[in-house]
Structure formats: structure tokens, C-alpha cells
Design a protein around this motif. Structure first.
Motif, PDB file in Angstrom:
ATOM      1  N   UNK A 167       6.309   3.079 -17.401  1.00  0.00           N
ATOM      2  CA  UNK A 167       6.700   1.938 -16.559  1.00  0.00           C
ATOM      3  C   UNK A 167       8.006   2.197 -15.822  1.00  0.00           C
ATOM      4  N   UNK A 168       8.138   3.408 -15.284  1.00  0.00           N
ATOM      5  CA  UNK A 168       9.347   3.764 -14.551  1.00  0.00           C
ATOM      6  C   UNK A 168       9.540   2.848 -13.341  1.00  0.00           C
ATOM      7  N   UNK A 169      10.780   2.444 -13.092  1.00  0.00           N
ATOM      8  CA  UNK A 169      11.090   1.728 -11.859  1.00  0.00           C
ATOM      9  C   UNK A 169      11.429   2.769 -10.798  1.00  0.00           C
ATOM     10  N   UNK A 170      10.700   2.745  -9.705  1.00  0.00           N
ATOM     11  CA  UNK A 170      10.870   3.748  -8.660  1.00  0.00           C
ATOM     12  C   UNK A 170      11.420   3.061  -7.419  1.00  0.00           C
ATOM     13  N   UNK A 171      12.571   3.499  -6.977  1.00  0.00           N
ATOM     14  CA  UNK A 171      13.216   2.899  -5.814  1.00  0.00           C
ATOM     15  C   UNK A 171      12.535   3.361  -4.524  1.00  0.00           C
ATOM     16  N   UNK A 222       3.085   6.699  -6.746  1.00  0.00           N
ATOM     17  CA  UNK A 222       2.198   7.591  -7.496  1.00  0.00           C
ATOM     18  C   UNK A 222       2.526   9.050  -7.197  1.00  0.00           C
ATOM     19  N   UNK A 223       2.750   9.347  -5.932  1.00  0.00           N
ATOM     20  CA  UNK A 223       3.089  10.719  -5.548  1.00  0.00           C
ATOM     21  C   UNK A 223       4.417  11.148  -6.163  1.00  0.00           C
ATOM     22  N   UNK A 224       5.408  10.259  -6.119  1.00  0.00           N
ATOM     23  CA  UNK A 224       6.722  10.588  -6.675  1.00  0.00           C
ATOM     24  C   UNK A 224       6.636  10.830  -8.179  1.00  0.00           C
ATOM     25  N   UNK A 225       5.875  10.010  -8.873  1.00  0.00           N
ATOM     26  CA  UNK A 225       5.741  10.163 -10.323  1.00  0.00           C
ATOM     27  C   UNK A 225       5.248  11.559 -10.686  1.00  0.00           C
ATOM     28  N   UNK A 226       4.157  11.970 -10.060  1.00  0.00           N
ATOM     29  CA  UNK A 226       3.566  13.267 -10.405  1.00  0.00           C
ATOM     30  C   UNK A 226       4.479  14.409  -9.966  1.00  0.00           C
ATOM     31  N   UNK A 275       0.844  -1.198   0.000  1.00  0.00           N
ATOM     32  CA  UNK A 275       0.000   0.000   0.000  1.00  0.00           C
ATOM     33  C   UNK A 275       0.879   1.248   0.000  1.00  0.00           C
ATOM     34  N   UNK A 276       1.880   1.263   0.876  1.00  0.00           N
ATOM     35  CA  UNK A 276       2.781   2.416   0.970  1.00  0.00           C
ATOM     36  C   UNK A 276       3.533   2.632  -0.340  1.00  0.00           C
ATOM     37  N   UNK A 277       4.008   1.552  -0.919  1.00  0.00           N
ATOM     38  CA  UNK A 277       4.759   1.644  -2.173  1.00  0.00           C
ATOM     39  C   UNK A 277       3.883   2.166  -3.307  1.00  0.00           C
ATOM     40  N   UNK A 278       2.646   1.683  -3.373  1.00  0.00           N
ATOM     41  CA  UNK A 278       1.748   2.129  -4.432  1.00  0.00           C
ATOM     42  C   UNK A 278       1.429   3.607  -4.334  1.00  0.00           C
ATOM     43  N   UNK A 279       1.053   4.057  -3.135  1.00  0.00           N
ATOM     44  CA  UNK A 279       0.719   5.471  -2.952  1.00  0.00           C
ATOM     45  C   UNK A 279       1.953   6.351  -3.096  1.00  0.00           C
ATOM     46  N   UNK A 280       3.055   5.929  -2.478  1.00  0.00           N
ATOM     47  CA  UNK A 280       4.280   6.726  -2.542  1.00  0.00           C
ATOM     48  C   UNK A 280       4.817   6.854  -3.952  1.00  0.00           C
TER      49      UNK A 280
END
Length: 201
Positions: free
Chosen positions: A114-118, A101-105, A94-99
Motif C-alpha cells: 500500500x505504498x503512497x506514490x506521489x 503501477x509502472x513506478x511500483x514495478x 487513469x493516468x495515476x493508476x497506470x503511472x
């Protein structure tokens, strides 16, 4: 041979659930930033709502067993320990999904590439949104859930201090992860399912 948590009658009535997956859609959508590609947003909502319902089920099994005092065990102990572990896995997701999404925007992206987000990238974004004053301890609780979640990897056991069992206790695994979920659910609280047990300490 069949395995059950309790002895079942010959004609069991079925299961009891708290929320349905659809009850979580409004809260998830409110938490997501504007600017995600529609397909990314829709997939994220679908994924997270099912995880949240599963977390409710796990909490409903974990907490009564942990707080039974001197009463009879409600769960076979290996089930209990692994449920604590699984609760951390779900919370981290849950944290990874929300976090993410926030980082992307925040970085001018919509997720369609399909960015890989660390974790080191999305974790500050999550905390900035859900614990901006650093009063809830969200960052530490996410770190705790991640530490337990990472024990699903069994390829470097020689580097560990002990067997994983000791990290899957109620106090070390469930309590910080459940607190992280409560921190998230303080945001857009009016859209949180009224039937959920994830807001209960």
C-alpha cells in the motif's frame, strides 16, 4: 421533482452505451507491467475499466454541445462545465493508476504494501511508457488535467486568481484531457475497444 437532460417519453427505452466495462479489460491489462500483486492488478483493472466507460459517456455529451456551432444548446451550461471538470478528474485517475503501477514495478515493488506514490514519482514513469519520444505532449496534458482536477479542493480559495468556472471550459479542460487519453490509447491500440469515442479528435 425530476431532472432530465431532455424531456423523456412516459415509457423511456433506457440508455445507450458505447462500450461495456469488460471491453476495456484487455487494453488495461496490456498496459500494466508484470510484477504487480494479483489483487492489486485485479482491483486496478476493475477501477479503471469503469472510469473509462464513464469517460465515454461524458465525451458523448461534451463534444456535440461544444461543436454545435450556432445550433441550439444541447446541455445546460453548468452541466457542460462540470462535465469538462469531471472528464479531467477521470482522465487524471487513469493516468495515476497506470503511472503508479509502472513506478511500483520499476522500483521493485508489487503494490501489496500500500505504498503512497506521489505524482512527481509516477508521472515520469507514465510519460516514459506512453510518450517516450516526447512527441505527443503527454506530460503537459497530464499537468493540465491535474490542474483542473485539483480544483475539487475548496480549502484555499484566497490563493486562486479567479473562480473555478473559467478553468472548466472545453478548450482549457476537456481538450487537453481528451488529448492525454488519445496518447495513452495509442499504446496497445489493437486492444482498445473498437466502439470507443475516446480515440476520436
Amino acid at each position: 421533482m425530476k431532472f432530465h437532460l431532455i424531456e423523456l417519453p412516459s415509457q423511456p427505452d433506457g440508455y445507450v452505451n458505447l462500450s461495456s466495462s469488460s471491453d476495456w479489460e484487455a487494453w488495461i491489462r496490456k498496459c500494466l507491467p508484470a510484477g504487480l500483486a494479483q489483487v492489486v492488478q485485479d482491483r486496478l483493472v476493475s477501477n479503471l475499466k469503469h472510469i473509462l466507460v464513464a469517460l465515454e459517456m461524458k465525451a458523448a455529451l461534451i463534444v456535440p454541445h461544444a461543436k454545435r456551432g450556432n445550433g441550439k444548446s444541447l446541455l445546460f451550461e453548468p452541466y457542460f462545465q462540470m462535465l469538462n471538470f469531471e472528464f479531467c478528474v477521470g482522465t487524471f485517475s487513469i493516468c495515476e493508476g497506470l503511472g503508479s503501477a509502472l513506478w511500483l514495478v520499476e522500483n521493485g515493488r508489487d503494490g501489496s504494501a500500500s505504498d503512497r506514490i506521489e505524482t512527481r514519482q509516477w508521472r515520469p514513469s507514465l510519460v516514459k511508457k506512453f510518450d517516450p519520444e516526447a512527441t505527443l505532449g503527454l506530460d503537459a496534458d497530464v499537468g493540465s488535467a491535474m490542474s483542473v482536477r485539483d480544483k475539487l479542493h475548496q480549502d484555499k480559495l484566497g490563493a486562486r486568481e479567479n473562480i473555478d468556472w473559467h478553468a472548466f471550459t472545453y478548450e482549457k479542460a476537456f481538450v487537453p484531457a481528451a488529448r492525454a487519453m488519445r496518447s495513452l490509447l495509442q499504446a496497445n491500440a489493437n486492444d482498445v475497444s473498437e466502439k470507443t469515442n475516446l480515440t476520436v479528435e
